[in-house]
Write a protein that holds these residues in place. Sequence first.
Motif, PDB file in Angstrom:
ATOM      1  N   GLY A 327       0.812  -1.228   0.000  1.00 20.60           N
ATOM      2  CA  GLY A 327       0.000   0.000   0.000  1.00 20.60           C
ATOM      3  C   GLY A 327       0.840   1.269   0.000  1.00 20.60           C
ATOM      4  N   THR A 328       2.113   1.162   0.408  1.00 20.95           N
ATOM      5  CA  THR A 328       2.909   2.398   0.458  1.00 20.95           C
ATOM      6  C   THR A 328       3.349   2.809  -0.942  1.00 20.95           C
ATOM      7  N   LYS A 329       3.474   1.835  -1.859  1.00 18.11           N
ATOM      8  CA  LYS A 329       3.521   2.158  -3.281  1.00 18.11           C
ATOM      9  C   LYS A 329       2.108   1.830  -3.757  1.00 18.11           C
ATOM     10  N   ARG A 330       1.597   2.614  -4.708  1.00 23.41           N
ATOM     11  CA  ARG A 330       0.182   2.473  -5.029  1.00 23.41           C
ATOM     12  C   ARG A 330      -0.167   1.050  -5.442  1.00 23.41           C
ATOM     13  N   VAL A 482       0.961  14.358   9.253  1.00 19.53           N
ATOM     14  CA  VAL A 482      -0.059  13.299   9.225  1.00 19.53           C
ATOM     15  C   VAL A 482       0.411  12.093   8.414  1.00 19.53           C
ATOM     16  N   ALA A 483       1.195  12.352   7.372  1.00 18.29           N
ATOM     17  CA  ALA A 483       1.753  11.215   6.612  1.00 18.29           C
ATOM     18  C   ALA A 483       2.655  10.388   7.527  1.00 18.29           C
ATOM     19  N   GLY A 484       3.351  11.086   8.419  1.00 18.61           N
ATOM     20  CA  GLY A 484       4.282  10.427   9.337  1.00 18.61           C
ATOM     21  C   GLY A 484       3.613   9.520  10.354  1.00 18.61           C
ATOM     22  N   PHE A 485       2.303   9.675  10.541  1.00 14.17           N
ATOM     23  CA  PHE A 485       1.579   8.767  11.448  1.00 14.17           C
ATOM     24  C   PHE A 485       1.328   7.416  10.769  1.00 14.17           C
ATOM     25  N   THR A 486       1.614   7.349   9.480  1.00 14.38           N
ATOM     26  CA  THR A 486       1.321   6.127   8.727  1.00 14.38           C
ATOM     27  C   THR A 486       2.623   5.521   8.192  1.00 14.38           C
ATOM     28  N   LEU A 487       2.460   4.384   7.501  1.00 11.32           N
ATOM     29  CA  LEU A 487       3.627   3.731   6.900  1.00 11.32           C
ATOM     30  C   LEU A 487       3.973   4.324   5.530  1.00 11.32           C
ATOM     31  N   TYR A 488       3.069   5.153   4.990  1.00 11.04           N
ATOM     32  CA  TYR A 488       3.236   5.633   3.611  1.00 11.04           C
ATOM     33  C   TYR A 488       4.644   6.152   3.283  1.00 11.04           C
ATOM     34  N   PRO A 489       5.224   7.008   4.145  1.00  7.57           N
ATOM     35  CA  PRO A 489       6.529   7.553   3.749  1.00  7.57           C
ATOM     36  C   PRO A 489       7.664   6.536   3.753  1.00  7.57           C
ATOM     37  N   THR A 490       7.381   5.292   4.171  1.00  7.90           N
ATOM     38  CA  THR A 490       8.466   4.305   4.223  1.00  7.90           C
ATOM     39  C   THR A 490       8.664   3.557   2.896  1.00  7.90           C
ATOM     40  N   GLY A 491       7.736   3.727   1.946  1.00  7.17           N
ATOM     41  CA  GLY A 491       7.896   3.065   0.643  1.00  7.17           C
ATOM     42  C   GLY A 491       8.566   4.027  -0.325  1.00  7.17           C
ATOM     43  N   ASN A 492       9.404   3.500  -1.203  1.00  4.95           N
ATOM     44  CA  ASN A 492      10.048   4.381  -2.201  1.00  4.95           C
ATOM     45  C   ASN A 492       9.097   4.625  -3.358  1.00  4.95           C
ATOM     46  N   SER A 493       8.121   5.482  -3.141  1.00  7.37           N
ATOM     47  CA  SER A 493       7.042   5.609  -4.115  1.00  7.37           C
ATOM     48  C   SER A 493       7.118   6.922  -4.871  1.00  7.37           C
TER      49      SER A 493
END
Length: 536
Positions: A327-330, A482-493
């Motif tokens: 999910g961190t990459k679409r 708010v992005a930092g509360f999630t895993l999203y920024p951990t993917g190289n997307s």
Amino acid sequence: MDDTTHETLDAVIIGAGFSGLYMLQKLRSLGLRVHVLEAASDVGGTWWWNRYPGARCDIESFDYSYSFDADLEQTWEWSERYATQPEILAYVNHVADRFDLRRDISFDTRMLEARWNDETTTWNLTTDTGRSIDAHYCIMAVGCLSQANHPTFEGMEEFSGRTLHTGEWPHEGVDVTGLRVGVIGTGSSAIQSIPLLAEQAEQLTVFQRTPAFTLPAMNAPLDPETVADFKARYREHREATRHSNGGVLTTLAEESALAVEAAERDRRFEAAWKSGTLFGLLSSFSDLMIDPQANELAAQFVRDQIVRIVDDPVIAERLSPHSFPIGTKRLCLDTGYYATYNRPNVELVDLRTEPIDRFTATGMSVGDREIPLDVIVFATGFDAMTGALLAPRIIGRDGITLKQKWAEGPRTYLGIATSGFPNLFTITGPGSPSVLTNMLVSIEQHVEWTAACIEWLEQQGAASIEANVDAENGWADHVTEVAGFTLYPTGNSWYLGSNIEGKPRVFMPYIAGVEIFRTVCDDVAANGYRGFTIST
Ligand code: N01
């Protein structure tokens, strides 16, 4: 407009995709003199350019359409759950005809430069067709995924075959019957095109750098009863999506994936897999995008499906993503993607173990072998969210360009405005929910907010509106926080700009969703456009 004249307008819109067309319709209804500049030869934006085989939407047709006109949604007939690119383009053309939009659009016209004039409070725009236009407002409706990413490889110029980019597919189509085709990339565009290219090509070689997670679309024709039932409650449905998180109706489950028995977890994952929706799997538990351990359970579920579908365990493992949380990459939706690797004419090259050394006259040299190819398809994606905004030279107050201002990454207020660039609006710009949601819902929200803002400015007789630096900094920090509360920024997307060499790493979309964002935007407007400076 005549190519040789200098014209003065109230507003210029750049782009005739979904956002530009609706913006035109809205500003026209305010009685403004407005014109659209579009680089393509017709309406459609991303759907005009992306004509690769298999191109279709991964948001359901009923949702991926305008909601602003109740008659329009009753009149138009979608034929499939997920519409193909030709059908979506036909829809956009229908809208352009229905509202007689083309008379205010110049096609084959690319805006090269926009320069702010503080004295006249106008933008002066120049185009590649030699036009010069002064307009009080400039609205960038250029799309989030419209600037193709063209990576370079050694020896490219020596290749004697044909090279194509999925995002710039030839309009006459490409017949690959009997040809040896290579596809670079395994994102959404590749995943949609590979099954169809494999059916036609003599041999298909996929060059994969990072395997993607993809779920079955479960696409199907729409039957008349489903359509009639949906249309009967369309208004109600639209209202609910406008106030949803992702612009589609998905409910985020309340339980943690770690709090239920394995059997219950599998049952929910299985149901989500079979539902054929983009958001279903990641919504099946509350913490899949927050907790790495929970996320890993969903990731492993998908890997298990890959092993189940792909006959060769070595290929199944090669196709299984391990390097980023799901999910961190679409996510992608596909039709028969994994099963395509069971075909005898398809090969998967893992670029992590066999990197591309160079292109040769007759193909590609990878690892220690040469792969003969007649056609190389770049399914290498886009310079997302900022690429198309930074492609023209936009020069704001004090001669500062947008490129200079965003050298460390985009900074906006609400994704719609940036300080130093008065009267410039960026529809679904970085800092807005856009690509994390159903784009159509986000587009309508941003367009409607912008139109209301312009109407208000006109009523006030205002000369300009400009985001304040403080408000912008506060918003940029909030988007990052708010992005930092999630895993999203951990993917190289591409959400982070990681797919483009040298691009600053900033998490660009606003993660809190459509409803929260709408509330914030409405509140800003209700408080006299708090955070903006209005000059008279
Ligand atoms: O692009 P991508 P896309 N050498 O960036 C690889 C929307 N969309 O056009 O992951 C080798 O996802 C790259 O590898 P890596 C949707 O939002 C929607 O497919 O960077 N490989 C990756 O595999 C989507 O997310 C729809 O390691 C290279 C691929 O190319 C977005 O558009 C359909 C490389 C690019 O994947 C973009 O999708 C299509 C290199 N030098 C698109 N450079 C629907 O609605 C890049 N890659 C269904």
